[in-house]
Design a protein around this motif. Structure first.
Motif, PDB file in Angstrom:
ATOM      1  N   UNK A  32      61.600  27.682  31.963  1.00 27.71           N
ATOM      2  CA  UNK A  32      59.917  27.362  31.855  1.00 27.71           C
ATOM      3  C   UNK A  32      59.848  26.192  30.868  1.00 27.71           C
ATOM      4  N   UNK A  33      60.719  26.136  29.853  1.00 31.96           N
ATOM      5  CA  UNK A  33      60.602  24.867  29.013  1.00 31.96           C
ATOM      6  C   UNK A  33      61.068  23.487  29.857  1.00 31.96           C
ATOM      7  N   UNK A  34      62.080  23.618  30.625  1.00 31.63           N
ATOM      8  CA  UNK A  34      62.492  22.504  31.581  1.00 31.63           C
ATOM      9  C   UNK A  34      61.317  22.308  32.460  1.00 31.63           C
ATOM     10  N   UNK A  35      60.994  23.376  33.280  1.00 26.79           N
ATOM     11  CA  UNK A  35      59.561  23.111  34.280  1.00 26.79           C
ATOM     12  C   UNK A  35      58.724  22.366  33.907  1.00 26.79           C
ATOM     13  N   UNK A  36      58.176  22.838  32.456  1.00 24.93           N
ATOM     14  CA  UNK A  36      56.986  22.288  32.010  1.00 24.93           C
ATOM     15  C   UNK A  36      57.163  20.908  31.555  1.00 24.93           C
ATOM     16  N   UNK A  37      58.154  20.732  30.723  1.00 23.00           N
ATOM     17  CA  UNK A  37      58.343  19.093  30.432  1.00 23.00           C
ATOM     18  C   UNK A  37      58.743  18.250  31.604  1.00 23.00           C
ATOM     19  N   UNK A  38      59.399  18.851  32.526  1.00 26.71           N
ATOM     20  CA  UNK A  38      59.625  17.922  33.584  1.00 26.71           C
ATOM     21  C   UNK A  38      58.318  17.599  34.567  1.00 26.71           C
ATOM     22  N   UNK A  39      57.515  18.531  34.461  1.00 30.18           N
ATOM     23  CA  UNK A  39      56.260  18.418  35.257  1.00 30.18           C
ATOM     24  C   UNK A  39      55.354  17.426  34.632  1.00 30.18           C
ATOM     25  N   UNK A  40      55.383  17.433  33.261  1.00 26.89           N
ATOM     26  CA  UNK A  40      54.589  16.381  32.507  1.00 26.89           C
ATOM     27  C   UNK A  40      55.076  14.857  32.607  1.00 26.89           C
ATOM     28  N   UNK A  41      56.648  14.751  32.655  1.00 26.95           N
ATOM     29  CA  UNK A  41      57.163  13.332  32.747  1.00 26.95           C
ATOM     30  C   UNK A  41      56.918  13.019  34.232  1.00 26.95           C
ATOM     31  N   UNK A  42      57.112  13.909  35.008  1.00 25.62           N
ATOM     32  CA  UNK A  42      56.987  13.417  36.697  1.00 25.62           C
ATOM     33  C   UNK A  42      55.529  13.109  36.989  1.00 25.62           C
ATOM     34  N   UNK A  43      54.677  13.768  36.287  1.00 24.53           N
ATOM     35  CA  UNK A  43      53.179  13.242  36.459  1.00 24.53           C
ATOM     36  C   UNK A  43      53.118  11.869  36.105  1.00 24.53           C
ATOM     37  N   UNK A  44      53.649  11.383  34.820  1.00 20.03           N
ATOM     38  CA  UNK A  44      53.587  10.078  34.263  1.00 20.03           C
ATOM     39  C   UNK A  44      54.198   9.125  34.999  1.00 20.03           C
ATOM     40  N   UNK A  45      55.502   9.274  35.540  1.00 18.52           N
ATOM     41  CA  UNK A  45      56.307   8.588  36.077  1.00 18.52           C
ATOM     42  C   UNK A  45      55.742   8.291  37.653  1.00 18.52           C
ATOM     43  N   UNK A  46      55.168   9.347  38.233  1.00 18.83           N
ATOM     44  CA  UNK A  46      54.635   9.201  39.731  1.00 18.83           C
ATOM     45  C   UNK A  46      53.464   8.234  39.443  1.00 18.83           C
TER      46      UNK A  46
END
Length: 229
Positions: A24-38
Motif C-alpha cells: 500500500x505504501x508503494x502503490x500510493x506513492x507510485x500513483x502520486x509520482x505517476x500523476x505528476x510525471x504523466x
C-alpha cells in the motif's frame, strides 16, 4: 496433512503486515509520482523535462525489479563516504523495508506513468478544445481532463496494483520477513511442498480481494457513462 497445512498458514500470515505495508505504501506513492510525471510528459515539449522522464521510464521498465531491488539495497554500501559522513541518511537507506519500498515505488511509478500518460493522450481532442473555448488555462483544463483520464485508466491500473503486491515476494531476498520470507524459513526447516500451496493461497486471497475492490471502484467511477446513454 491438513493440520500441517493450517499450521503453516498460521505462521505465513505473520508476514502479512510487511507485505501489506510495502504494497500500500508503494502503490500510493507510485500513483502520486505517476500523476505528476504523466502530466508533465503529456503537456510539455521541453526536452529537459521530457528526456529525463523518458530515461527514467526506460530504465525502470526495461530492467527486472529484482535487479533494481539489489542495486538500491546493496548499492549505497559501495560508497563508504555515505555511512561515514551522512550517518542519518545511512540509517534510512540501509533499512531493508525502506529499500524494498523505494524499489517497488520507482518500478511501479514507471509503469503507472505509462498507463496514465496513455489515458491522457487518449482523451478526445474535442474535450481539450472545449476547455480552450471556455477560456480555461492549462491548470483549469487539467482539473477537468485529468480526473476523466484517470477514471478511464482504472481497468489497466488495477493490474499494476496486483503486480505490486506480487512483486513484494521478491523482498525476502533482502532479509525482509514478509509472506515469502516466512515461506523460505518454513521450507528450509520442513521441506514440505504444501508450504508453497499455503503461500499461494494467501497471495491469491489478497489479490482476489484487491481485484474485487478495484472492480467496484471502477464501476462507481465510470457510472457517469451509463447515465449519459
Amino acid at each position: 496433512m491438513s493440520d500441517k497445512f493450517f499450521d503453516y498458514f498460521s505462521i505465513l500470515i505473520k508476514g502479512l503486515p510487511v507485505t501489506l505495508s510495502l504494497s500500500f505504501a508503494g502503490i500510493i506513492t507510485a500513483c502520486l509520482i505517476a500523476i505528476i510525471l504523466s502530466v508533465l510528459i503529456t503537456t510539455t515539449s521541453k526536452w529537459y523535462i521530457v528526456k529525463p522522464i523518458k530515461t527514467y521510464l526506460i530504465v525502470f521498465t526495461g530492467t527486472p525489479l529484482l535487479v533494481q531491488l539489489f542495486l538500491i539495497y546493496y548499492g549505497p554500501a559501495q560508497f563508504t563516504f555515505i555511512s561515514q559522513n551522512l550517518p542519518s541518511l545511512w540509517r534510512v537507506i540501509s533499512q531493508p523495508w525502506f529499500c524494498a519500498y523505494l524499489a517497488l515505488t520507482l518500478n511501479s511509478a514507471a509503469y503507472t506513468t505509462q498507463i496514465f500518460a496513455g489515458a491522457i493522450k487518449a482523451v478526445p481532442q474535442g474535450q481539450w478544445q472545449a476547455c480552450v473555448a471556455l477560456g480555461m488555462n492549462k491548470t483549469q483544463t487539467l482539473k477537468v481532463i485529468l480526473p476523466y483520464a484517470l477514471k478511464r485508466a482504472l481497468s489497466t491500473y488495477s493490474n499494476e496494483i496486483i503486480f505490486v503486491v506480487k512483486g513484494t515476494a521478491l523482498t525476502s531476498t533482502i532479509t525482509l520477513m514478509d509472506i515469502m520470507g516466512y515461506n523460505q524459513f518454513l521450507y528450509g526447516t520442513y521441506y514440505e511442498f504444501s508450504i508453497f500451496i499455503a503461500t499461494g493461497c494467501i497471495y491469491l486471497l489478497i489479490n482476489g480481494l484487491l481485484s474485487i475492490m478495484m472492480r467496484l471502484i471502477e464501476k462507481r467511477a465510470l457510472a457517469f457513462e451509463s447515465t449519459t446513454h
